[in-house]
Design an enzyme around this catalytic site. Sequence first.
Site, short mmCIF file in Angstrom:
data_model
loop_
_atom_site.label_atom_id
_atom_site.label_comp_id
_atom_site.label_asym_id
_atom_site.label_seq_id
_atom_site.Cartn_x
_atom_site.Cartn_y
_atom_site.Cartn_z
N MET A 38 0.82 -1.32 0.06
CA MET A 38 -0.15 0.05 0.05
C MET A 38 0.86 1.37 0.10
O MET A 38 0.41 2.40 0.22
CB MET A 38 -1.02 -0.08 1.26
CG MET A 38 -2.14 -0.92 0.94
SD MET A 38 -3.18 -0.83 -0.36
CE MET A 38 -4.00 0.74 0.53
N HIS A 445 -12.97 23.79 -31.12
CA HIS A 445 -13.91 23.14 -31.51
C HIS A 445 -13.33 22.05 -32.41
O HIS A 445 -12.28 22.13 -33.11
CB HIS A 445 -14.79 24.00 -32.65
CG HIS A 445 -15.81 23.24 -33.27
ND1 HIS A 445 -16.96 22.95 -32.77
CD2 HIS A 445 -15.50 23.01 -34.65
CE1 HIS A 445 -17.61 22.34 -33.93
NE2 HIS A 445 -16.74 22.17 -35.20
#
Length: 461
Positions: A38, A445
């Site tokens: 961990m 865009h």
Amino acid sequence: MKKVDAIIIGFGKGGKTLAADLAKRGWKVAMIERNDGMYGGTCINIGCIPTKTLIHQASETACLTHGDKDAEKRHYREAIEKKNALTAMLRDRNYHNLADDPNITVYHGEGRFISTDAVSVALADGGTLELTSKHIFINTGARSVIPPIEGVRESRHVYTSTTIMQREKLTDNLVIIGGGYIGLEFAAMFAAFGSRVTVLDNHSDFIPKEDRDIAVSVKAVMEKKGVEFRMNARTESIRDTENGVRLSCHDTEEGYSYEIEADAVLLATGRRPETTALDLAAAKIETDRRGAIVVDSRLKTSNPYVRAIGDVRGGPQFTCLSLDDYRIIRDDLFGNHDRDTDDRTPFAYTVFIDPPLSRTGTGEDEARAMGMDIGVVRLPAASVPRARTLEAPDGLLKAVIDRKTGKILGATLFCAESGEVINLIVMAMKTGQPYTFLRDFIFTHPSMSEALNDLMNQPMA
């Protein structure tokens, strides 16, 4: 007893970042972690990184396997291998980022308080060490809740969100107990890999924290992708069979009982702060009824020497908030003392289903219940050109706006790339911009962010 400048219990996001910062300032830091698997914390080992890696791999399954069941299982095994390799690399890097610093000592062992300013460490090699400091930080995270279902602990086919990602064989038939966000992410992921997925939700309302129009949209999209939902479902027992597992359930609304058979069961019934081994009473640290450590707005506990970071202190369990806990502590120790937990709203979260669900601020249902004078704008994801180019037309975008001020009170984006786009709304809210700021902004865009032009230009309901 060894005296150090700081003791940090738990190698999570906030704690590891704080350790590195303190070390740069010349502090001698003791980092305690009981599980060497961990290092780096929940996010990179059993949380965000492995799950999102698998979710990405799952999204590619249809293109790579074309519905071939053997190919799906092979791709799943390969995805698990990729996930394991990534988490191992990140875990090793996180360990050395601290362990190689001369001001930081990483102790592999379990820490517990023996007084208000001292911690005993039961080292993994069998030894014991006692440390003392006037600055102690608890960063032990949370653990999966195991519900009191008959047979749940005896079954060989029951998994948590941690253990199911260690399973190398793709399950053909998965039952998920719990219809919260963790359950939904795993449901979407395994359905995309080709598993048959059934979600047992004990609520009558699907994702009750979300607005009802969003909930309806999410449920419909997930059902279209093959996920079955059973609401008002109380699981009463789990029994292993010759070929898998059998669940006995009860419909709490209609009053009838039924059984479901599966290859595996995933418990997605929440996570609880991990404090069981800390002996908080010895340090005079208060907890709430859920076991979370009680802190003030600067993360100080009832013990003046101790602060809590991340999931262990309760509240929303997000890595980004654990990191912000570090920032609050840094400011309190070395800064102008102007940061606290009240300063970070609004913040956003994302549920990585397909498409992802992202939310910030106040929802429509909540605002109307409070009697607020609001306007609501909505936009189907299918009307966004970029969603079409991505072949991801499912979903709905909406925002809640204060009619008097024009300020954005909240937004929910259930659409492609919503985890990125929601951050633009949060920044507009944080800086006090009116909704017209996003309505008139020049976005690239084609992009999903330019959907905000159209969303904020919709007539308010």
